[in-house]
Write a protein that holds these residues in place. Structure first.
Motif, PDB file in Angstrom:
ATOM      1  N   SER A 143     -25.936  60.408  -2.032  1.00 18.63           N
ATOM      2  CA  SER A 143     -24.763  59.595  -2.332  1.00 18.63           C
ATOM      3  C   SER A 143     -24.392  58.713  -1.157  1.00 18.63           C
ATOM      4  CB  SER A 143     -23.574  60.495  -2.681  1.00 18.63           C
ATOM      5  OG  SER A 143     -22.382  59.729  -2.757  1.00 18.63           O
ATOM      6  N   ALA A 144     -24.029  57.469  -1.440  1.00 21.90           N
ATOM      7  CA  ALA A 144     -23.552  56.562  -0.404  1.00 21.90           C
ATOM      8  C   ALA A 144     -22.209  57.012   0.163  1.00 21.90           C
ATOM      9  CB  ALA A 144     -23.417  55.155  -0.969  1.00 21.90           C
ATOM     10  N   PHE A 145     -21.530  57.939  -0.511  1.00 24.04           N
ATOM     11  CA  PHE A 145     -20.230  58.424  -0.056  1.00 24.04           C
ATOM     12  C   PHE A 145     -20.331  59.645   0.849  1.00 24.04           C
ATOM     13  CE2 PHE A 145     -19.100  55.986  -3.805  1.00 24.04           C
ATOM     14  CZ  PHE A 145     -17.908  55.394  -3.448  1.00 24.04           C
ATOM     15  N   PHE A 146     -21.422  60.396   0.742  1.00 23.37           N
ATOM     16  CA  PHE A 146     -21.494  61.681   1.444  1.00 23.37           C
ATOM     17  C   PHE A 146     -21.640  61.478   2.948  1.00 23.37           C
ATOM     18  CE2 PHE A 146     -23.479  65.414   3.241  1.00 23.37           C
ATOM     19  CZ  PHE A 146     -22.775  66.446   2.660  1.00 23.37           C
ATOM     20  N   ASP A 147     -20.649  61.938   3.704  1.00 18.93           N
ATOM     21  CA  ASP A 147     -20.670  61.896   5.169  1.00 18.93           C
ATOM     22  C   ASP A 147     -20.867  60.480   5.717  1.00 18.93           C
ATOM     23  OD1 ASP A 147     -20.337  63.239   7.571  1.00 18.93           O
ATOM     24  OD2 ASP A 147     -22.483  63.519   7.882  1.00 18.93           O
ATOM     25  N   THR A 148     -20.241  59.501   5.041  1.00 21.37           N
ATOM     26  CA  THR A 148     -20.247  58.116   5.519  1.00 21.37           C
ATOM     27  C   THR A 148     -18.815  57.575   5.494  1.00 21.37           C
ATOM     28  OG1 THR A 148     -20.457  56.925   3.399  1.00 21.37           O
ATOM     29  CG2 THR A 148     -22.497  57.777   4.382  1.00 21.37           C
ATOM     30  N   SER A 149     -18.649  56.377   6.011  1.00 19.88           N
ATOM     31  CA  SER A 149     -17.330  55.731   6.026  1.00 19.88           C
ATOM     32  C   SER A 149     -17.118  54.822   4.824  1.00 19.88           C
ATOM     33  CB  SER A 149     -17.178  54.905   7.315  1.00 19.88           C
ATOM     34  OG  SER A 149     -18.202  53.915   7.382  1.00 19.88           O
ATOM     35  N   LEU A 150     -17.939  54.960   3.787  1.00 18.97           N
ATOM     36  CA  LEU A 150     -17.865  54.023   2.662  1.00 18.97           C
ATOM     37  C   LEU A 150     -16.486  54.004   2.011  1.00 18.97           C
ATOM     38  CD1 LEU A 150     -19.119  52.001   0.724  1.00 18.97           C
ATOM     39  CD2 LEU A 150     -20.012  53.927  -0.622  1.00 18.97           C
ATOM     40  N   ALA A 151     -15.929  55.163   1.726  1.00 16.78           N
ATOM     41  CA  ALA A 151     -14.630  55.194   1.036  1.00 16.78           C
ATOM     42  C   ALA A 151     -13.561  54.466   1.856  1.00 16.78           C
ATOM     43  CB  ALA A 151     -14.202  56.631   0.758  1.00 16.78           C
ATOM     44  N   ALA A 152     -13.544  54.677   3.164  1.00 13.09           N
ATOM     45  CA  ALA A 152     -12.571  53.994   4.018  1.00 13.09           C
ATOM     46  C   ALA A 152     -12.784  52.483   3.986  1.00 13.09           C
ATOM     47  CB  ALA A 152     -12.681  54.514   5.446  1.00 13.09           C
ATOM     48  N   HIS A 153     -14.051  52.071   3.977  1.00  6.94           N
ATOM     49  CA  HIS A 153     -14.357  50.640   3.926  1.00  6.94           C
ATOM     50  C   HIS A 153     -13.877  50.029   2.610  1.00  6.94           C
ATOM     51  CE1 HIS A 153     -16.536  46.991   4.927  1.00  6.94           C
ATOM     52  NE2 HIS A 153     -17.211  47.052   3.794  1.00  6.94           N
ATOM     53  N   LEU A 154     -14.092  50.735   1.508  1.00  8.21           N
ATOM     54  CA  LEU A 154     -13.677  50.224   0.199  1.00  8.21           C
ATOM     55  C   LEU A 154     -12.157  50.133   0.100  1.00  8.21           C
ATOM     56  CD1 LEU A 154     -16.159  52.197  -2.085  1.00  8.21           C
ATOM     57  CD2 LEU A 154     -16.312  49.790  -1.406  1.00  8.21           C
ATOM     58  N   ILE A 155     -11.470  51.119   0.651  1.00  9.79           N
ATOM     59  CA  ILE A 155     -10.003  51.086   0.641  1.00  9.79           C
ATOM     60  C   ILE A 155      -9.506  49.898   1.458  1.00  9.79           C
ATOM     61  CG2 ILE A 155      -7.933  52.293   1.453  1.00  9.79           C
ATOM     62  CD1 ILE A 155      -9.460  54.927   0.736  1.00  9.79           C
ATOM     63  N   ARG A 156     -10.107  49.682   2.615  1.00 11.25           N
ATOM     64  CA  ARG A 156      -9.707  48.558   3.465  1.00 11.25           C
ATOM     65  C   ARG A 156      -9.928  47.223   2.750  1.00 11.25           C
ATOM     66  NH1 ARG A 156     -12.215  45.201   7.207  1.00 11.25           N
ATOM     67  NH2 ARG A 156     -10.850  44.501   8.898  1.00 11.25           N
ATOM     68  N   LEU A 157     -10.998  47.144   1.961  1.00 14.96           N
ATOM     69  CA  LEU A 157     -11.296  45.915   1.226  1.00 14.96           C
ATOM     70  C   LEU A 157     -10.391  45.733   0.008  1.00 14.96           C
ATOM     71  CD1 LEU A 157     -15.210  46.063   1.223  1.00 14.96           C
ATOM     72  CD2 LEU A 157     -13.787  44.445   2.505  1.00 14.96           C
ATOM     73  N   GLY A 158      -9.700  46.784  -0.387  1.00 16.33           N
ATOM     74  CA  GLY A 158      -8.890  46.709  -1.596  1.00 16.33           C
ATOM     75  C   GLY A 158      -9.716  46.713  -2.860  1.00 16.33           C
ATOM     76  N   ALA A 159     -10.860  47.388  -2.838  1.00 16.65           N
ATOM     77  CA  ALA A 159     -11.751  47.418  -3.999  1.00 16.65           C
ATOM     78  C   ALA A 159     -11.054  48.010  -5.212  1.00 16.65           C
ATOM     79  CB  ALA A 159     -13.000  48.233  -3.678  1.00 16.65           C
ATOM     80  N   ASP A 160     -11.195  47.335  -6.358  1.00 17.71           N
ATOM     81  CA  ASP A 160     -10.665  47.911  -7.589  1.00 17.71           C
ATOM     82  C   ASP A 160     -11.758  48.230  -8.600  1.00 17.71           C
ATOM     83  OD1 ASP A 160     -11.256  45.335  -8.409  1.00 17.71           O
ATOM     84  OD2 ASP A 160      -9.208  44.819  -8.981  1.00 17.71           O
TER      85      ASP A 160
END
Length: 227
Positions: A143-160
């Motif tokens: 998963s691109a989410f597992f033990d990476t900063s992806l979720a934080a990056h998406l939140i910062r971008l305002g991804a919907d």
């Protein structure tokens, strides 16, 4: 409208059971989609023009010709994102992760011998080279989410919403889609911009993701949704 080929892999009572989970209504794309290009690297594409046997002889994880069939569609998705101003995130495998954390798949520690660590394995083909501003994120597991900063990056971008393409449909794409859905984002999978070694595995996983976690659509449908 003709039903997609993968929707016909199940029929009768089985098809009706899946249909009750996901009646076919497509969610809106949103105002700020982020495109995830998952693991389109040499380890999964091999070289253009090779058979699957030839490609896997060098790269055991390669999807051979199926990767190169998907490449123009991947290019279309990348160009669409660039034109529309959608953020792009590319993922690669994290070199050395198999030894430190265990393989992305179990074969990395035995039969395949950590192919993700081979020279050139994480090279992204020129055909879909990341444009300026794209984030390239190394990940230790499927998963691109597992033990990476992806979720934080998406939140910062305002991804919907998330638009997912890449490889493999049954592996890292599906793992990323499940986690994206679990984090609360509407997820869209671009079927012709995803690939796997076997058509059956590709199709079954498209079917099940569409039933459970995502809306599966073609690049043409994505372009229409983008307006």
């Amino acid at each position: 409208m003709t039903a997609p080929w993968w929707s016909q892999l199940f029929d009768g009572e089985e098809a009706r059971a899946y249909h009750r989970q996901h009646g076919g209504d497509r969610r809106p794309l949103g105002q700020r989609p982020v495109v995830l290009v998952v693991d389109v690297t040499r380890a999964f594409t091999g070289e253009e023009g090779e058979t699957l046997d030839e490609s896997t002889a060098r790269w055991p994880t390669s999807c051979g010709p199926n990767a190169w069939t998907a490449m123009p569609y991947l290019r279309h998705v990348v160009d669409l994102a660039t034109t529309r101003g959608w953020p792009l995130v590319y993922t690669t495998a994290q070199v050395g992760a198999a030894a430190r954390f265990g393989g992305t798949v179990k074969g990395e520690l035995s039969a395949m011998g950590s192919p993700m660590d081979r020279p050139g394995a994480q090279e992204i083909p020129d055909e879909i080279a990341p444009p300026d501003g794209a984030l390239v994120l190394a990940k230790p597991k499927a998963s691109a989410f597992f033990d990476t900063s992806l979720a934080a990056h998406l939140i910062r971008l305002g991804a919907d919403s998330l638009v997912v393409a890449g490889a493999t449909t049954s592996g890292c794409v599906r793992a990323t889609v499940v986690d994206g859905h679990s984090h609360g984002w509407p997820v869209f999978v671009v079927e012709d911009a995803c690939f796997d070694r076997a058509r059956l595995s590709h199709g079954v996983n498209l079917f099940e993701m569409n039933a459970k976690y995502a809306d599966v659509l073609t690049t043409a449908e994505l372009t229409t949704l983008a307006g």
